[in-house]
Design an enzyme around this catalytic site. Structure first.
Site, PDB file in Angstrom:
ATOM      1  CG  ASP A   1     -10.932   4.116  -5.199  1.00 56.74           C
ATOM      2  OD1 ASP A   1     -11.992   3.474  -5.222  1.00 56.74           O
ATOM      3  OD2 ASP A   1      -9.867   3.674  -4.742  1.00 56.74           O
TER       4      ASP A   1
ATOM      5  CG  ASP B   1      -5.249   3.923  -3.910  1.00 51.89           C
ATOM      6  OD1 ASP B   1      -6.381   3.575  -4.324  1.00 51.89           O
ATOM      7  OD2 ASP B   1      -4.720   3.444  -2.898  1.00 51.89           O
TER       8      ASP B   1
ATOM      9  CG  ASP C   1      -8.913   3.583  -8.742  1.00 57.99           C
ATOM     10  OD1 ASP C   1     -10.135   3.417  -8.803  1.00 57.99           O
ATOM     11  OD2 ASP C   1      -8.259   3.544  -7.683  1.00 57.99           O
TER      12      ASP C   1
END
Length: 811
Positions: A490, A689, A693
């Site tokens: 990410d 995080d 996700d």
């Protein structure tokens, strides 16, 4: 100053103090109020007279009885001068199982599914159970004390019977028949008392139909001893071929030496096993014992850590540890977080910054507000995760378990075959040879080394990794990480700092920049996204009047909606605008320019029309470029998948050398990307995080959460990087590779040991060399095999984590 006294007397940290801070702590200097729900009937601390329970962790064995204390201070005073505190008036718990802490659970290192609330032996393998959660107050294992006592008491008898058996016929002190009776008398306490725990476990393994190492030891020792007893008591029942040197050959020394060497092996093994919990104990030792609380009236008191609650104001002076997790209210300092994150450089802390409990305040004075206490702190979470990982099974262990399941029966069959083969075809005395070689087969083929091969490596590796800021949830994560060939990352909070800074607000015709910022901030009050925090913070800094939001709705990954001042607002990505059919063409060119500079752009729509856009920038972490370069150098394919616009994502990716980029992806898109790569045969790790996700983290072969991210992400991942630094992935891969290598070494040693040991014990070399393996040597080899496996696993604690170097691209 009752609290101050209590703080000074609280000398040790127990995991329950970290995980259950709502329980009161008692000490000799405090009020000694009785814990709720605990009976105090007749059981008193001999030092201070306080009522205690048998669940107290402070306990001492004296005169075959257990004495309980309210605290470590009282126990220390008693040990220093026991005669000063008479025990006659106290009710003492004698001949009871070893004391357990409240809520303590014990488990087997080879069979983690076995759990009970007191110490003892595993019903499957007979191995001594260990506490799931070690304690700094924990005393020496009761089984270790018991085995040492039995070993030391009977060692002289074992030595005596061995010398007599080896040299008695030369010394000619007695007639040989009389010597057999003397050997019987010397070996009887060794076998029946010192070896009693082994026979009990062996019998239990038969009753429970779970053959294990104690089955073999029990069979081998019993066979040698019972045969020798019959040969001594009724020698006439044996044929003449059994007679040697004027008596029927006896093997009391073999039985006694096997028991003594097995005891010695267990003592060494239990000592070595205790070292595998050293990492957890070192983590527990990081927690400070007290905190300096600032009361409402301004008075300051030192209180036990268990008395700290959420919202308390705490003072941290230079050189003191941060007591719990929280946020800085006053002051500034540098805080050394290396004990939890592995990051060597102190981190500067200012007002509003987060603090992690157990880290060290190096120079300045701080006032903090506690936000997480007890089981909610980072340290407690790490301890729980490490303990859980240490007790989990690696996939590689399934093979060892299957082999061990058939191993004992196979060995017993080989021993029986050995006995008859020697009996029918061996030299004189054939059946004596058969018995002694069958016993050697049973003893040397102990499957303990095979069973310990993988659990010991996992226990040591997870503890070592925790000290490096890498938390593995289970053994499978350690085993699988080395296989990963694709990493999806990410952007926000993973590659970047996750603390976005407001860049600018640009209004559409008919609106002002400040009005766009005010409306966006009013709407974003209900969002926890880092971008929203930056927008709300910018509005506050400009003194804008933030309105109340009604009907707040979050569309994960693309934006938020709600009503402010009677207007239907929507704030989010192009995907959200398209979903709501809002035309953003008028601002698209400006948005593209900002994205090209690396900023994240969100559009604001009001009553179905575009009102403006907001740009927020999020700096890339200083360590990200180095980490990604190293990962690529190790052969990993790195892919970025982010909810940000594609132009912004490509701008950041270009600076970091990432070639494959997916922008404006929803949580479902990240999940689909992971599934697609897996269908292509890739072993995928996902690093993120945020809440968005979580699905992909759970789907990936290995999910990696940033410790600086959300709890949802960490709960969905198999690995957590405490520092939130991607260099931790490099570290985790190295640890994974070293651990699997160590496990393979242990398994290979166990298999080779048994593959060579059993034939030697059976006597296959006798026709060629005349060599036979004595049961005593077999017992020594059996003990050393387990110790060697544990010793090899312990090497991981000092193993160098060699990280491949790579060129660090410039940003």
């Amino acid at each position: 100053m009752k609290d101050t006294k209590a703080a000074r007397s609280h000398q040790h940290t127990d995991p329950k103090a970290l995980l259950h801070q709502d329980r009161s702590t008692h000490s000799c200097g405090s009020s000694h109020e009785e814990p709720v729900g605990h009976s105090a009937e007749g059981l008193k601390d001999p030092v201070c007279g306080m009522s205690v329970t048998e669940q107290s962790p402070h306990v001492l064995q004296r005169d075959s009885k257990r004495v309980y204390f309210c605290s470590a201070v009282c126990k220390t005073k008693f040990v220093a001068n026991p005669d000063r505190y008479p025990l006659t008036a106290l009710r003492l718990a004698a001949n009871q199982p070893a004391p357990a802490r409240a809520d303590a659970m014990y488990t087997c290192p080879m069979h983690p599914g076995v759990r009970q609330d007191h110490s003892g032996a595993c019903p499957k393998c007979g191995m001594a159970l260990e506490p799931e959660m070690p304690s700094l107050d924990e005393e020496e294992s009761p089984e270790l004390r018991d085995f040492r006592h039995r070993f030391l008491c009977t060692l002289p008898l074992t030595l005596a019977v061995t010398v007599l058996a080896m040299a008695g016929h030369r010394l000619q002190w007695f007639e040989m028949a009389t010597q057999s009776w003397i050997e019987l008398a010397l070996s009887l306490p060794v076998v029946l008392w010192a070896g009693w725990p082994f026979f009990v476990r062996g019998l239990q393994s038969v009753v429970r139909r779970s053959p294990n190492m104690w089955t073999l030891i029990g069979l081998g020792t019993s066979a040698a001893f019972i045969y020798s007893v019959v040969a001594t008591v009724a020698p006439g029942v044996f044929p003449a071929s059994f007679v040697s040197m004027d008596r029927v050959a006896v093997y009391f020394e073999a039985a006694a030496v096997i028991i003594s060497l097995t005891l010695l092996g267990q003592i060494l093994e239990l000592k070595a096993r205790s070292q595998t919990s050293a990492a957890i104990k070192s983590l527990l030792g990081l927690a400070p014992k007290t905190a300096r609380r600032i009361n409402a009236d301004g008075r300051e008191d030192d209180v036990p850590l268990t008395h700290v609650h959420v919202g308390d104001r705490l003072r941290i002076r230079p050189g003191e540890k941060v007591p719990v997790d929280g946020v800085v209210l006053e002051g500034g300092s540098s805080v050394d977080e290396s004990m939890l994150t592995g990051e060597p450089m102190p981190v500067t802390k200012r007002v509003g910054d987060k603090l992690i409990g157990a880290t060290l305040n190096t120079n300045g004075a701080l006032v903090m507000r506690s936000e997480r206490v007890g089981a909610q702190t980072v340290l407690a979470s790490i301890v729980q995760m490490v303990a859980q990982a240490q007790r989990s099974k690696a996939p590689m262990q399934r093979m060892a378990d299957r082999v061990a399941g058939y191993f004992v029966v196979s060995v017993a069959s080989v021993a029986l075959l050995t006995f008859f083969a020697w009996g029918f075809f061996g030299p004189d005395p054939p059946w004596a040879y058969g018995l002694i070689n069958a016993v050697a087969v049973l003893i040397i083929a102990c499957p303990c080394a095979l069973g310990l091969a993988t659990p010991m490596s996992i226990m040591v590796a997870t503890g070592k990794a925790a000290t490096q800021g890498v938390l593995f949830r289970d053994a499978a994560a350690i085993e699988n990480f080395r296989k990963v060939d694709t990493l999806i990352v990410d952007k926000t909070g993973t590659l970047t700092e996750g603390r976005p800074r407001f860049h600018s607000a640009i209004a559409a015709p008919g609106m002002t920049d400040d009005e766009v910022l005010r409306l966006a901030a009013s709407l974003d009050q209900g969002s926890e996204h880092p971008l929203a925090e930056a927008i709300v913070g910018a509005a506050h800094e400009r003194g804008l009047a933030i309105g109340t939001v009604d009907g707040f709705e979050s569309s994960t990954g693309i934006g938020v909606r709600g009503q402010v001042d009677g207007k239907a607002l929507a704030l989010g990505s192009t995907a959200l605008m398209n979903q709501l059919k809002v035309d953003v063409d008028a601002l698209e060119a400006m948005a593209e320019t900002l994205r090209g500079e690396g900023a994240s752009v969100m559009f604001l729509a009001s009553d179905g029309r575009v009102a403006g856009l907001l740009a927020v920038s999020d700096p890339v972490k200083a360590s990200t470029a180095e980490a990604l370069s190293t990962l690529r150098a190790s052969g990993l394919r790195v892919i970025m998948a982010t909810g940000d616009g594609l132009t912004t994502a490509k701008s950041v990716a270009a600076r970091l050398g990432i070639e494959e980029v997916h922008g404006e992806v929803k949580p479902a898109d990240k999940l689909a990307l992971v599934a697609q790569l897996q269908s292509e045969g890739r072993i995928v790790a996902m690093a993120g995080d945020g809440i968005n996700d979580a699905p992909a983290l759970a789907k990936a072969d290995v999910g990696v959460a940033m410790g600086t991210g959300t709890d949802v992400a960490m709960n969905s991942a198999q690995v957590t990087l405490v520092k939130g630094d991607l260099r931790g992935i490099v570290q985790a891969r190295v640890i994974s590779q070293q651990t699997i290598t160590n496990m393979k070494q242990n398994l290979a040693f166990a298999f080779v040991y048994n593959a060579l040991g059993v034939p030697l014990a059976a006597g296959v070399l006798f026709p060629l060399t005349g060599w036979l393996l004595s049961p005593m040597i077999a017992a020594l080899a059996m003990s050393l095999s387990s110790i060697s496996v544990i010793g090899n696993a312990l090497r991981l604690r000092s193993a160098k984590h060699r990280v491949p170097t790579a060129h660090k691209p410039s940003l």
